[in-house]
Design an enzyme around this catalytic site. Structure first.
Site, PDB file in Angstrom:
ATOM      1  N   ASP A 113      -0.794   1.253   0.456  1.00 20.02           N
ATOM      2  CA  ASP A 113      -0.413  -0.110   0.596  1.00 20.02           C
ATOM      3  C   ASP A 113      -0.213  -1.140  -0.570  1.00 20.02           C
ATOM      4  O   ASP A 113      -0.440  -0.161  -1.607  1.00 20.02           O
ATOM      5  CB  ASP A 113      -1.464  -0.682   1.494  1.00 20.02           C
ATOM      6  CG  ASP A 113      -1.046  -1.860   2.394  1.00 20.02           C
ATOM      7  OD1 ASP A 113       0.037  -2.463   1.956  1.00 20.02           O
ATOM      8  OD2 ASP A 113      -1.673  -2.364   3.266  1.00 20.02           O
TER       9      ASP A 113
HETATM   10  C1  NOJ Z   1       0.631  -5.198   2.892  1.00 23.88           C
HETATM   11  C2  NOJ Z   1       0.537  -4.978   4.342  1.00 23.88           C
HETATM   12  O1  NOJ Z   1      -0.960  -4.464   4.495  1.00 23.88           O
HETATM   13  C3  NOJ Z   1       1.175  -3.833   4.864  1.00 23.88           C
HETATM   14  O2  NOJ Z   1       1.031  -3.569   6.008  1.00 23.88           O
HETATM   15  C4  NOJ Z   1       2.569  -3.852   4.442  1.00 23.88           C
HETATM   16  O3  NOJ Z   1       3.405  -2.983   4.867  1.00 23.88           O
HETATM   17  C5  NOJ Z   1       2.698  -4.260   2.821  1.00 23.88           C
HETATM   18  N1  NOJ Z   1       1.747  -5.252   2.513  1.00 23.88           N
HETATM   19  C6  NOJ Z   1       4.220  -4.201   2.306  1.00 23.88           C
HETATM   20  O4  NOJ Z   1       4.655  -5.458   2.728  1.00 23.88           O
END
Ligand code: NOJ
Length: 751
Positions: free
Chosen positions: A285
């Site tokens: 993430d």
């Molecule tokens: C953080 C989020 O937790 C995740 O779900 C997302 O895909 C990423 N950012 C990228 O934007």
């Protein structure tokens, strides 16, 4: 080595490069191509493939340095590119100017639509309609791929049991089985039938794993999940996505039993790779590799990269610890070449599977698929099916088109921005249709529609506009009151300690109700809200979530009876935040509350001792406000004659039930099959959803509905990861929701 020699060998190295531009025809050929490419890669190029950067023309990455990084093989992927032109420009640098000409993969969060917005996933799940959800995923893929996106960070497969958590909006509810079924449908929709097709996009099962169990419903918080619970509740939806062919996984932000999930050897190497045989790649993430420093699992980026690579997180999102520390880690022996090769192999495999080597560019001459009539049709259908009718006293709904005067009231009646939902991607507020904006199309020429927002904004505490709303209500025969949660109160990092209606909405509702006019509540929200005061004052309640682009038409189709509600809740609605976590598939405890709640409960304010020593709260009824699986229709359904057939040769459990449409309208009933194992080695949930069917019945029609349950679906994992399928007594229900119906009993014989 002397300089001329060095130059010579460099030149030889350059000449030896094999470039892949034809699409390998089979998986075996892909493996050969991947192997050949890998054998030519420098360490820096390998680490480059393992790096994903955020594309943002304004801040983090400027286009010039992005292009340089691509040219030098320092980046394998970008997230959030702004257009197909940007994608093509960077791709050109990658496939024409970088040494090995490896294409980039571009990703973005297409969570509930790209430009055409569908309901938030929690809303979508209430349709219990995998085919429609798959169709929505397809639309999202076609739209986003037209902008150069070949990878979405969806579906989100976390199980949520806590409505305070803002990200419950992105989940498919609280049930592992249903989440798996619907998540797999999303994967099929995104990835299409042929992954190499230019309008197919790779899906990403996230957030692996346990993220939804954040303590206290606070985003990013610690999770503590025993192995049995992990395997029985949190992992099955991910496994279903893997079985559906999902190409990527995303490791999560949370620490799980003390080990961050982005450095978790057990969940990633043991379960995902070894037990499930996943051969796509895992992306972290956003900076979740770096965040292992804040978790206290690594002292610095060097240590964080070591944890991530060792655990099998193949690609690092945004932070650059792999790129900056990979070489040193390798020298120290803290990571191995085999590990790096495995990660790169996985990334290249997915790039080949997507056809990016043979077809790296986005065709900008294709007619734009954005917001096409067909896309809007799917959005409208899914929005309609996502909404749940919670109450309908005296059949106030559907409204007659000839009602003389209808007052449309509430801060969300005409708030386009709040229709979008938490991940609106490239969806524009101006393209979202509100209830008020389409209301006139539904009423007769002689009907009058009055409009008063009552509050300027859903969170507003300024009550000065309530008087005008009351005035409108007084003049009306019926009030449609659009209340709830604005979109910015749900989603990532949008957790709430109280989940009531924000602002002065309760005052607005009380003032309107005091007019005595019948009220239809349309409730918007990214989570189950607690809204008992409003609910008690309304005759009808339609829970609409955040429905997306086609909000208004879908709601009005239902309000005026052009469509019949069929949505059923996929998350338990608590009466009060103090009941959380509250979910239908809980354990019985040693002190379950007796069925007659009055016998158990002591009203507060009395001097009595508690009547019983039960697992309960003294100050509220124990049942939820609305149970999992609940939802009404404009018609009624009756269940009868639940029977079990003798198991077939494979020992499958076969159950039939008769469902009758006993009302006067055609409708769709979502019939739900639950089981309970009465005695187990581990204590077992009081009910578990094992299957469901959407049954369309004409008014007066009845049908025998058959369910077939594979025997293994009765099994579960213990705390050592052992799968148990235990002989003994089971109960089985086929019912309209998790709180209804009488079970039949059966015995699973010793195997
Ligand atoms: C953080 C989020 O937790 C995740 O779900 C997302 O895909 C990423 N950012 C990228 O934007």
């Amino acid at each position: 080595m002397r300089l001329p020699h060095l130059l010579l060998s460099c030149a030889a190295f350059m000449l030896a490069v094999t470039v892949f531009s034809a699409q390998p025809a089979t998986e075996a050929e892909i493996e050969i191509a991947v192997g050949k490419l890998l054998s030519q890669m420098t360490l820096a190029e390998k680490l480059g493939q393992m790096s994903q950067q955020h594309y943002d023309t304004k801040s983090l990455t400027n286009p010039v340095s992005s292009a340089n990084a691509v040219r030098n093989g320092q980046v394998g992927s970008f997230l959030n590119p702004d257009s197909a032109e940007t994608v093509n420009k960077l791709q050109k640098v990658a496939v024409e100017e970088s040494r090995l000409k490896i294409p980039l993969i571009f990703g973005i969060d297409v969570i509930h639509g790209y430009r055409t917005l569908f309901p938030i996933p929690l809303g979508q799940s209430c349709s219990w309609n995998p085919e429609l959800i798959e169709a929505a995923g397809r639309v999202a893929a076609v739209e986003s791929s037209s902008a150069g996106i070949r990878w979405t960070f969806a579906p989100m497969l976390d199980i949520a049991r806590d409505a305070r958590w803002g990200r419950i909006a992105e989940t498919l509810g609280e049930d592992p089985y249903l989440t798996g079924q619907l998540g797999a449908a999303m994967v099929r929709g995104f990835q299409g039938k042929d992954l190499t097709a230019p309008d197919s996009i790779a899906a990403c099962a996230k957030h692996y794993v346990g993220y939804g169990a954040a303590e206290g419903g606070r985003d990013y918080n610690t999770t503590l999940i025993p192995e049995a619970e992990l395997r029985n509740i949190y992992l099955p939806s991910f496994r279903a996505a893997k079985e559906a062919g999902v190409q990527t996984f995303m490791s999560a932000f949370n620490d799980l039993n003390g080990v961050p999930t982005s450095g978790n050897v057990f969940t990633l190497r043991q379960v995902l790779q070894k037990e499930w045989g996943f051969d796509g790649f895992v992306v972290s993430d956003w900076e979740s590799i770096k965040e292992m420093i804040a978790h206290g699992a690594a002292a610095d980026l060097h240590g964080a990269a070591r944890l991530g690579i060792n655990a099998g997180v193949d690609m690092e999102m945004v932070s650059t610890s792999y790129r900056d520390h990979g070489a040193a880690l390798l020298r120290e022996g803290a990571i191995s070449t085999a590990m790096l090769d495995d990660s790169v192999r996985r990334i290249l495999r997915v790039k080949f599977r997507l056809g990016l080597f043979s077809n790296p560019y986005t065709d900008t001459t294709r007619p734009s698929p954005l917001l096409s009539e067909e896309n809007l049709r799917v959005a409208r259908a899914l929005a309609t099916e996502s909404m749940v009718l919670l109450k309908n006293e005296k059949s106030l709904l559907p409204l007659s088109a000839n009602t003389k005067t209808i007052a449309v009231i509430g801060p969300l009646a005409d708030s386009a921005v709040d229709m979008r939902g938490c991940w609106s991607c490239r969806g524009e507020a101006s393209e979202c249709r509100t209830v008020y904006s389409v209301f006139k199309d539904y009423v007769g020429a002689k009907s009058k529609v009055l409009y008063a927002p009552g509050l300027e904004h859903a969170s507003s505490t300024d009550t000065s506009e309530i008087a005008a709303a009351v005035k409108a209500a007084r003049k009306a025969d019926v009030v449609v009151l659009c209340i709830g949660e604005p979109h910015e109160l749900s989603g990532e990092a949008r957790c709430r300690a109280f989940i009531d209606l924000p602002g002065a909405q309760d005052q607005l509702i009380s003032a309107v109700a005091a007019t005595g006019k019948p009220i239809v509540l349309v409730v918007f929200g990214g989570r189950p809200l607690t809204f008992a005061n409003a609910a008690a004052k309304a005759q009808s309640i339609l829970y609409a979530w955040h429905p997306g682009t086609m909000a208004g038409p879908a709601i009005c189709d239902l309000l005026f009876g052009r469509a019949n509600p069929s949505g059923k809740l996929t998350t338990t609605f608590p009466r009060t935040v103090g009941q959380i976590p509250l979910y239908y598939n809980h354990k019985n405890t040693g002190r379950p509350v007796p069925l007659d709640p009055k016998a158990a409960q002591t009203p507060l304010g009395t001097a009595e001792d508690p009547k019983g020593y039960y697992s309960q709260y003294l100050d509220i009824p124990q049942a939820p406000a609305y149970p999992f699986g609940f939802g009404l229709s404009y018609t009624t359904f009756a269940y009868s004659d639940l029977k079990l057939e003798a198991p077939d040769a494979n020992g499958a459990i076969i159950a039939t039930v008769t469902i009758a449409n006993t009302g006067t309208r055609d409708g769709v009933e979502v019939a739900q099959l639950y089981t309970r194992q009465l005695v187990g080695t581990l204590t077992r949930p009081v009910k578990e959803l094992k299957s469901f069917q959407r049954v369309a019945l004409k008014a007066g029609e009845q049908r025998s509905v058959r369910f077939e349950l594979p025997k293994h679906s009765l099994g579960y994992y213990d705390n050592t990861g052992r799968f148990l399928l235990e002989p003994g007594k089971y109960h089985l229900w086929i019912a309209p929701n998790s709180a209804k119906g009488a079970p039949v009993e059966f015995v699973l014989p010793t195997q």
